[in-house]
Design a protein around this motif. Sequence first.
Motif, PDB file in Angstrom:
ATOM      1  N   GLU A  56      58.486 -60.550 -95.293  1.00  0.00           N
ATOM      2  CA  GLU A  56      57.295 -60.731 -96.238  1.00  0.00           C
ATOM      3  C   GLU A  56      57.462 -59.423 -97.228  1.00  0.00           C
ATOM      4  N   GLU A  57      57.280 -59.865 -98.698  1.00  0.00           N
ATOM      5  CA  GLU A  57      57.649 -58.799 -99.950  1.00  0.00           C
ATOM      6  C   GLU A  57      56.265 -58.966-100.773  1.00  0.00           C
ATOM      7  N   GLU A  58      55.795 -57.548-100.690  1.00  0.00           N
ATOM      8  CA  GLU A  58      54.679 -57.606-101.562  1.00  0.00           C
ATOM      9  C   GLU A  58      55.030 -57.760-102.863  1.00  0.00           C
ATOM     10  N   VAL A  59      54.061 -58.175-103.852  1.00  0.00           N
ATOM     11  CA  VAL A  59      54.267 -58.465-105.168  1.00  0.00           C
ATOM     12  C   VAL A  59      52.928 -57.531-105.742  1.00  0.00           C
ATOM     13  N   VAL A  60      53.270 -56.621-106.919  1.00  0.00           N
ATOM     14  CA  VAL A  60      52.209 -55.567-107.466  1.00  0.00           C
ATOM     15  C   VAL A  60      52.315 -55.602-108.797  1.00  0.00           C
ATOM     16  N   VAL A  61      51.132 -55.384-109.191  1.00  0.00           N
ATOM     17  CA  VAL A  61      50.896 -54.894-110.727  1.00  0.00           C
ATOM     18  C   VAL A  61      51.445 -53.554-111.017  1.00  0.00           C
ATOM     19  N   VAL A  62      52.523 -53.318-111.898  1.00  0.00           N
ATOM     20  CA  VAL A  62      53.143 -52.231-112.136  1.00  0.00           C
ATOM     21  C   VAL A  62      52.675 -51.500-113.756  1.00  0.00           C
ATOM     22  N   THR A  63      52.832 -50.186-113.706  1.00  0.00           N
ATOM     23  CA  THR A  63      52.341 -49.441-115.121  1.00  0.00           C
ATOM     24  C   THR A  63      53.050 -48.138-114.765  1.00  0.00           C
ATOM     25  N   ASN A  64      53.197 -47.628-116.040  1.00  0.00           N
ATOM     26  CA  ASN A  64      53.940 -46.200-116.120  1.00  0.00           C
ATOM     27  C   ASN A  64      52.816 -45.208-115.507  1.00  0.00           C
ATOM     28  N   ARG A  65      53.464 -44.044-114.945  1.00  0.00           N
ATOM     29  CA  ARG A  65      52.634 -43.211-114.069  1.00  0.00           C
ATOM     30  C   ARG A  65      51.246 -42.816-114.992  1.00  0.00           C
ATOM     31  N   ASP A  66      51.590 -42.527-116.117  1.00  0.00           N
ATOM     32  CA  ASP A  66      50.618 -41.938-117.022  1.00  0.00           C
ATOM     33  C   ASP A  66      49.523 -42.715-117.662  1.00  0.00           C
ATOM     34  N   ASN A  67      49.702 -44.099-117.196  1.00  0.00           N
ATOM     35  CA  ASN A  67      48.413 -45.096-117.542  1.00  0.00           C
ATOM     36  C   ASN A  67      47.284 -44.604-116.686  1.00  0.00           C
ATOM     37  N   LYS A  99      45.730 -59.918-103.839  1.00  0.00           N
ATOM     38  CA  LYS A  99      46.878 -59.384-102.892  1.00  0.00           C
ATOM     39  C   LYS A  99      47.825 -60.617-103.113  1.00  0.00           C
ATOM     40  N   MET A 100      48.956 -60.043-103.207  1.00  0.00           N
ATOM     41  CA  MET A 100      49.984 -61.108-103.452  1.00  0.00           C
ATOM     42  C   MET A 100      51.357 -60.633-102.471  1.00  0.00           C
ATOM     43  N   SER A 101      51.931 -61.809-102.185  1.00  0.00           N
ATOM     44  CA  SER A 101      53.195 -61.772-101.481  1.00  0.00           C
ATOM     45  C   SER A 101      53.968 -62.829-101.504  1.00  0.00           C
ATOM     46  N   GLN A 102      55.514 -62.726-101.278  1.00  0.00           N
ATOM     47  CA  GLN A 102      56.268 -63.979-101.064  1.00  0.00           C
ATOM     48  C   GLN A 102      57.309 -63.385-100.107  1.00  0.00           C
ATOM     49  N   PHE A 103      58.340 -64.224 -99.877  1.00  0.00           N
ATOM     50  CA  PHE A 103      59.139 -63.815 -98.668  1.00  0.00           C
ATOM     51  C   PHE A 103      60.587 -63.723 -99.099  1.00  0.00           C
ATOM     52  N   ILE A 137      72.332 -68.500-100.203  1.00  0.00           N
ATOM     53  CA  ILE A 137      71.334 -67.956-101.325  1.00  0.00           C
ATOM     54  C   ILE A 137      70.582 -66.799-100.672  1.00  0.00           C
ATOM     55  N   TYR A 138      70.199 -65.539-101.384  1.00  0.00           N
ATOM     56  CA  TYR A 138      69.105 -64.720-101.136  1.00  0.00           C
ATOM     57  C   TYR A 138      68.114 -64.665-102.040  1.00  0.00           C
ATOM     58  N   THR A 139      66.940 -65.193-101.697  1.00  0.00           N
ATOM     59  CA  THR A 139      65.949 -65.441-102.684  1.00  0.00           C
ATOM     60  C   THR A 139      64.530 -64.944-102.303  1.00  0.00           C
ATOM     61  N   PRO A 148      63.768 -78.786 -93.516  1.00  0.00           N
ATOM     62  CA  PRO A 148      64.668 -78.679 -92.553  1.00  0.00           C
ATOM     63  C   PRO A 148      66.397 -78.880 -92.968  1.00  0.00           C
ATOM     64  N   GLN A 149      66.574 -79.209 -94.265  1.00  0.00           N
ATOM     65  CA  GLN A 149      68.124 -78.914 -94.606  1.00  0.00           C
ATOM     66  C   GLN A 149      68.783 -77.821 -94.750  1.00  0.00           C
ATOM     67  N   PHE A 150      67.690 -76.685 -94.748  1.00  0.00           N
ATOM     68  CA  PHE A 150      68.411 -75.195 -94.774  1.00  0.00           C
ATOM     69  C   PHE A 150      68.292 -74.627 -93.352  1.00  0.00           C
ATOM     70  N   VAL A 151      69.064 -73.697 -93.248  1.00  0.00           N
ATOM     71  CA  VAL A 151      69.236 -72.770 -92.045  1.00  0.00           C
ATOM     72  C   VAL A 151      68.729 -71.151 -92.603  1.00  0.00           C
ATOM     73  N   LYS A 152      67.742 -70.885 -92.125  1.00  0.00           N
ATOM     74  CA  LYS A 152      67.295 -69.440 -92.343  1.00  0.00           C
ATOM     75  C   LYS A 152      67.622 -68.364 -91.629  1.00  0.00           C
ATOM     76  N   VAL A 153      68.354 -67.439 -91.865  1.00  0.00           N
ATOM     77  CA  VAL A 153      69.004 -66.157 -91.049  1.00  0.00           C
ATOM     78  C   VAL A 153      68.143 -65.039 -91.236  1.00  0.00           C
ATOM     79  N   PHE A 154      67.141 -64.953 -92.273  1.00  0.00           N
ATOM     80  CA  PHE A 154      66.572 -63.630 -92.410  1.00  0.00           C
ATOM     81  C   PHE A 154      65.251 -64.123 -93.352  1.00  0.00           C
TER      82      PHE A 154
END
Length: 315
Positions: free
Chosen positions: A162-173, A264-268, A143-145, A153-159
Motif C-alpha cells: 500500500e502506498e500513500e498518495v499525498v498533497v505536496v507543496t513547497n516547504r515555505d508554503n 486519506k488516499m492510497s493505492q498499491f 509490469i510494476y505499477t 485472475p489473468q494476472f499473477v501478482k508477486v508483490f
Amino acid sequence: MEIRNLVTFLKVTELNSFSKAAEALDYSQSAVTVQIQQLERELGVRLFDRIGKNVSITQYGKNFISYARDIVSAVARAQVFASEETELTGMVQVGTLNSLMTASFSDIVPAFRQRFPHVMMRLHADMVASLKDKLLKNELDLIYTLDSQVLDPQFVKVFEAEEEVVVVTNRDNPLAARESVRLAELVDHPFILMNRTNAYRDLFDTELARQGLEIRPFLELEDDVLALRLLYENPAYMTVLPLYTVKKSIHEKSLAAVRVEDCKMSQFRQVIYHKNKVLTPQIQGMLDTIVEVAKRGESDSLEFKSSARWNMRAG
C-alpha cells in the motif's frame, strides 16, 4: 512428455488459434495439431474442442495451463543451472509508470545489470490501463505499477504494498506548517495535476467529488518531473503525488506533505505478469530484483514515516 508440446500448447492458449500458434512458432499447422494430439493422448483428456474451424479450450485445458507453465519455466531455469548468470543474454521488457521509473529504477537497473550484465532491459512507461493491455497482448514480460488492487485472475501478482498518495507543496508554503487542513481549504490554491488518465489523479478527483468539491488545475502534465521542479521554485504551488516520489525531497526539507485530515488516499504498488507467461531465468531475475528493491523501499518508507521529519514537518 515433450517440452516442445507444452510450449506449443501454451502458445495455442495464448493466441486461441492453431494457425497463429504455428506461425508464431514457425511450425506447420499440421505439426501443431500433431503435438497437441500427442499431449492429449499422454494426459488422457481433451485439451481443446474442435468444432468446424473453431478451436476452444476445454476445462481440462484451462486447468492444465498452470502445470504446463511451471514445467516449461522449470526446464528453462534448469538449462542454465550449470552456467553462470553472467552468460545469459536476451531481453526483458518491463512496463511501469513514469513516477515509478524515476523513483525506483535507478536502483533496479544497476542491481539487475550486476546479476545479468549481458541481458538487455527495455523499459516502457505508460498509463496503467495501457500497461495491462500490453501485458495481455504479450508485448511486455511484466509490469510494476501503482493502482487499485489488481484482482484479475489473468494476472499473477508477486508483490503488493500500500502506498500513500499525498498533497505536496513547497516547504515555505504556510500550509506546510499547519498541523492539519481540510480539503475544502485547498480548492482555491494553484494546483498542478497529472492528466485525467492518471490513477492517482483519478483517486484525488473521486475524493473531491465525494465531498462536492472541485479543483481546476492551472497545469496538467503527463509525469511528475516538471511538477516537482515547479514546486521547488514556487512556494504557492501544490500537487498530488505518491509518497515514494517525494520522500527524499521531504527528508531534505525542500518539499512537504500537507496534512489533509479529511482526505486519506492510497493505492498499491504491484508487480504482476500474465498467468500464461513462461518465466525464463531473465524474467524471473527481473521479478526478483524489482521485488527486492520494492521491499527495501517499503522498509525505508515505514522508517521515514515514523521519523521526526515526517511527524513534525519542522525537522
